[in-house]
Structure formats: C-alpha cells, structure tokens
Write an enzyme that holds these catalytic residues in place. Structure first.
Site, mmCIF file in Angstrom:
data_model
loop_
_atom_site.group_PDB
_atom_site.id
_atom_site.type_symbol
_atom_site.label_atom_id
_atom_site.label_comp_id
_atom_site.label_asym_id
_atom_site.label_seq_id
_atom_site.Cartn_x
_atom_site.Cartn_y
_atom_site.Cartn_z
ATOM 1 N N LYS A 1 38.970 51.093 46.548
ATOM 2 C CA LYS A 1 37.759 51.451 45.794
ATOM 3 C C LYS A 1 36.616 50.469 46.072
ATOM 4 O O LYS A 1 35.447 50.847 46.086
ATOM 5 C CB LYS A 1 38.073 51.523 44.296
ATOM 6 N N ARG B 1 42.591 69.483 40.793
ATOM 7 C CA ARG B 1 43.052 68.940 39.515
ATOM 8 C C ARG B 1 42.066 67.877 39.018
ATOM 9 O O ARG B 1 41.242 67.372 39.794
ATOM 10 C CB ARG B 1 44.439 68.300 39.669
ATOM 11 N N GLY C 1 39.859 68.798 44.758
ATOM 12 C CA GLY C 1 39.212 69.643 43.752
ATOM 13 C C GLY C 1 40.148 70.512 42.934
ATOM 14 O O GLY C 1 39.696 71.316 42.123
ATOM 15 N N TYR D 1 44.889 49.835 45.456
ATOM 16 C CA TYR D 1 43.887 50.740 44.861
ATOM 17 C C TYR D 1 42.521 50.041 44.750
ATOM 18 O O TYR D 1 41.490 50.611 45.123
ATOM 19 C CB TYR D 1 44.395 51.177 43.488
ATOM 20 N N SER E 1 35.885 53.418 41.427
ATOM 21 C CA SER E 1 36.598 53.165 40.167
ATOM 22 C C SER E 1 36.129 51.827 39.627
ATOM 23 O O SER E 1 35.743 50.937 40.408
ATOM 24 C CB SER E 1 38.107 53.103 40.414
ATOM 25 N N ASN F 1 36.322 62.837 46.526
ATOM 26 C CA ASN F 1 36.975 62.538 45.251
ATOM 27 C C ASN F 1 38.481 62.319 45.359
ATOM 28 O O ASN F 1 39.073 61.646 44.518
ATOM 29 C CB ASN F 1 36.679 63.694 44.280
ATOM 30 N N ASP G 1 45.060 67.493 54.513
ATOM 31 C CA ASP G 1 45.416 66.122 54.145
ATOM 32 C C ASP G 1 44.235 65.225 54.499
ATOM 33 O O ASP G 1 43.948 65.016 55.677
ATOM 34 C CB ASP G 1 46.688 65.699 54.900
HETATM 35 P P1 NAP Z 1 44.413 63.599 40.006
HETATM 36 O O1 NAP Z 1 44.295 64.329 38.723
HETATM 37 O O2 NAP Z 1 45.689 62.923 40.351
HETATM 38 O O3 NAP Z 1 44.008 64.615 41.193
HETATM 39 C C1 NAP Z 1 44.019 64.158 42.520
HETATM 40 C C2 NAP Z 1 43.465 65.225 43.447
HETATM 41 O O4 NAP Z 1 43.417 64.668 44.778
HETATM 42 C C3 NAP Z 1 44.320 66.475 43.524
HETATM 43 O O5 NAP Z 1 43.467 67.586 43.708
HETATM 44 C C4 NAP Z 1 45.169 66.235 44.774
HETATM 45 O O6 NAP Z 1 45.622 67.438 45.408
HETATM 46 C C5 NAP Z 1 44.140 65.532 45.664
HETATM 47 N N1 NAP Z 1 44.764 64.744 46.720
HETATM 48 C C6 NAP Z 1 45.579 63.665 46.604
HETATM 49 N N2 NAP Z 1 45.965 63.240 47.828
HETATM 50 C C7 NAP Z 1 45.398 64.072 48.739
HETATM 51 C C8 NAP Z 1 45.434 64.164 50.154
HETATM 52 N N3 NAP Z 1 46.146 63.317 50.909
HETATM 53 N N4 NAP Z 1 44.725 65.153 50.748
HETATM 54 C C9 NAP Z 1 44.001 66.036 50.000
HETATM 55 N N5 NAP Z 1 43.914 65.992 48.665
HETATM 56 C C10 NAP Z 1 44.622 65.021 48.029
HETATM 57 O O7 NAP Z 1 43.293 62.451 40.135
HETATM 58 P P2 NAP Z 1 42.000 62.159 39.221
HETATM 59 O O8 NAP Z 1 42.410 61.301 38.118
HETATM 60 O O9 NAP Z 1 41.246 63.406 38.978
HETATM 61 O O10 NAP Z 1 41.183 61.214 40.227
HETATM 62 C C11 NAP Z 1 40.192 61.725 41.086
HETATM 63 C C12 NAP Z 1 39.465 60.531 41.702
HETATM 64 O O11 NAP Z 1 38.900 59.720 40.679
HETATM 65 C C13 NAP Z 1 40.370 59.609 42.521
HETATM 66 O O12 NAP Z 1 39.682 59.135 43.655
HETATM 67 C C14 NAP Z 1 40.658 58.471 41.569
HETATM 68 O O13 NAP Z 1 40.978 57.277 42.235
HETATM 69 C C15 NAP Z 1 39.330 58.381 40.842
HETATM 70 N N6 NAP Z 1 39.429 57.727 39.544
HETATM 71 C C16 NAP Z 1 40.200 58.267 38.554
HETATM 72 C C17 NAP Z 1 40.271 57.609 37.331
HETATM 73 C C18 NAP Z 1 41.080 58.132 36.182
HETATM 74 O O14 NAP Z 1 41.150 57.452 35.133
HETATM 75 N N7 NAP Z 1 41.694 59.296 36.279
HETATM 76 C C19 NAP Z 1 39.561 56.407 37.128
HETATM 77 C C20 NAP Z 1 38.805 55.893 38.163
HETATM 78 C C21 NAP Z 1 38.733 56.571 39.367
HETATM 79 P P3 NAP Z 1 47.192 67.899 45.256
HETATM 80 O O15 NAP Z 1 47.437 68.105 43.802
HETATM 81 O O16 NAP Z 1 47.310 69.137 46.078
HETATM 82 O O17 NAP Z 1 47.992 66.732 45.812
#
Ligand code: NAP
Length: 251
Positions: free
Chosen positions: A160, A15, A13, A156, A143, A91, A64
């Site tokens: 998903k 970012r 949550g 990935y 996704s 998420n 984590d």
């Molecule tokens: P993001 O901006 O990279 O943010 C990822 C978030 O997940 C951050 O808050 C990060 O915390 C946290 N995180 C990562 N690894 C973790 C772990 N081991 N334990 C706890 N927290 C962890 O990602 P996003 O683009 O918002 O994506 C969010 C979700 O949507 C993901 O599941 C992604 O696969 C999915 N999604 C995204 C897209 C897209 O186009 N962006 C498309 C389809 C699906 P830290 O910063 O502290 O590491």
C-alpha cells in the site's frame, strides 16, 4: 454527479469496496467493466442485482490482476470495444498477514503481486490510450496501513505504501496529458477482508474510531466517485484518507 456514458474499469469489483464502486458508477449511467478472480457467483450476483434495478451496462471479466499478460489482454480488448477508457479504479487486493520473522516468500510475493504489481500492470496498459485521448482518471486503492501498519502486515503495508509512491509519481508524469491520478486510503471497512478481525474485536475497534462506527463500502465508493468526477478536476497526486478519524490518534 452523473457519469453518463463514461467508460469505467474497476478491479476487484465483485465484492466489498469494489462492488460498491461498480454499483455507484452504474447507477450514475456509466458503462462499467469489472474484474474478479475466482468467485464467479459473487461476480454474477453484481450483474443480476444491478440488472434488477434496470442497470444493464455492467460486464464481469475473469482476470488475475497479478498476471501482466492477462491484464494487457483485457485492457486491449476493452479499449478497442469501447474506443477508449475514461476511469480506472485499481481496487483488487488481498491480505496474508503474519509476523515478518515467519512470513514465507509466498505470503510476501503474492500480496505484493496482487496489490502493487497489478496497479503497475493496469496503469501501464491504460496510459497510452488515456494519453492519446488527453483525458483520464486513475484512482488507486491504498490503505491507512501504508502509514500506520499493524503488526503482521509488512507485506500489505509495503504494497500500500508502494501504491502511494506510484500514485504521486504517475500524477507528475501524466498531468500535462489531462490525466489525474489519486489514491484513497480506507480505514476499517465492513467487508469480507476484515471479517476475522471484526469477529475478534469489533467493539474495541469502534472505540478507537472518533465517528464510532466501521466504514461501509459505500463510504469509500463515494470518495472514489468524487475523485473521478468533474468536481475533482484540479486534484491530482493526492491520497485521500477515509477512516472515520481512526488515524487521528486522538482517542
Ligand atoms: P474483498 O471484500 O476481500 O474483495 C476483494 C476483491 O478483489 C474481490 O472482488 C476479489 O475477487 C478481487 N481479487 C482478489 N485477488 C484478485 C486477483 N488476483 N485478481 C483479480 N481480482 C482479485 O476486499 P475489500 O475489503 O473490498 O478491499 C478492496 C480494496 O480495499 C483492497 O485493495 C484492500 O486492500 C483495500 N482496503 C480494504 C480495507 C478494509 O477494511 N476492507 C481497508 C483498507 C484498504 P474474487 O472474489 O473473485 O477473488
């Protein structure tokens, strides 16, 4: 849509999409606990900026999601403190792209652990409290890559796709306990996760999207909040695609 007094847990949550989900629920009156992994500054920024708007019911938790003992400890603590949990949003996610022929075990296992095993850990931990209160909403972040993977995303796409199967199965198991389980499948969203690809090919990507823009984190948060709200009480086991038409293939 009001979530006044609802108890909401959001992973990842701090970012991107997760942050928009946290902000959306907080602005509608929910108590929100969110999980982050390593970026303390980003997590603190969510709290500070919401407090600046007058919303002070949000807490950040370093955990984590790929470690079951950390997940169990966090959920136990929150459920005790809150006396229950209404909404879980799974998420958190990462990418480690590479062609399968050269993908090492670390890239495979870390993506599967962070994106998929984590969903099992959180769902397993919240199921009993939600079953005993005979209500609950679980929303998992999938996704479009589950069904339409790009090259280099075997890990990935598998994670998903796994989330979609888990979502449907859980829905069949928990419906009679008043719990709905759904997933959202975003397309191309403007977050840190997509920076590199956007820098390389943003205008080409936009041309492949019928709505001619990338998604914003808020577009996904809106779908999550719809699934968590009263208007979605008869929807379960569904995967809602939010991609501006990207996967229609009509371009
Ligand atoms: P993001 O901006 O990279 O943010 C990822 C978030 O997940 C951050 O808050 C990060 O915390 C946290 N995180 C990562 N690894 C973790 C772990 N081991 N334990 C706890 N927290 C962890 O990602 P996003 O683009 O918002 O994506 C969010 C979700 O949507 C993901 O599941 C992604 O696969 C999915 N999604 C995204 C897209 C897209 O186009 N962006 C498309 C389809 C699906 P830290 O910063 O502290 O590491």
């Amino acid at each position: 849509m009001s979530f006044s007094g609802k108890k909401v847990l959001v992973t990842g949550g701090s970012r991107g999409i997760g942050r928009a989900v946290v902000e959306g629920f907080a602005r509608q009156g929910a108590k929100v606990a969110f999980v982050y992994h390593s970026n303390e500054e980003a997590a603190q920024d969510v709290i500070t900026s919401l407090a600046g708007e007058g919303f002070e019911t949000v807490t950040a938790h370093k955990c984590d999601v790929s470690k079951q003992d950390e997940v169990d400890a966090l959920v136990e603590k929150l459920v005790e403190e809150w006396d229950g949990l209404d909404i879980l949003v799974n998420n958190a996610g990462i990418v480690k792209d590479g062609l399968l022929a050269t993908m090492d075990g670390n890239a495979w296992h870390s993506v599967l652990s962070t994106n998929l095993h984590s969903v099992y850990y959180f769902c397993h931990a919240v199921t009993r409290p939600m079953m005993s209160q005979r209500s609950g909403r679980v929303i998992n972040m999938s996704s479009v890559a589950a069904e339409f993977p790009n090259q280099g995303q075997a890990n990935y796409a598998a994670s998903k796709g796994g989330i979609q199967g888990l979502t449907r199965c859980m829905a069949t198991e928990l419906g009679r306990r008043g719990i709905t389980v759904n997933a959202v499948a975003p397309g191309f969203i403007e977050t840190d996760m997509t920076v590199a690809v956007r820098n390389a090919a943003e205008s080409e990507i936009k041309k492949s999207i019928p709505l001619r823009r990338l998604g914003r984190p808020e577009d996904i948060a809106d779908a999550v909040m719809f699934l968590a709200g009263d208007n979605a009480s008869y929807i379960t086991g569904q995967i809602i695609t939010v991609d501006g038409g990207l996967t229609l293939g009509g371009i």
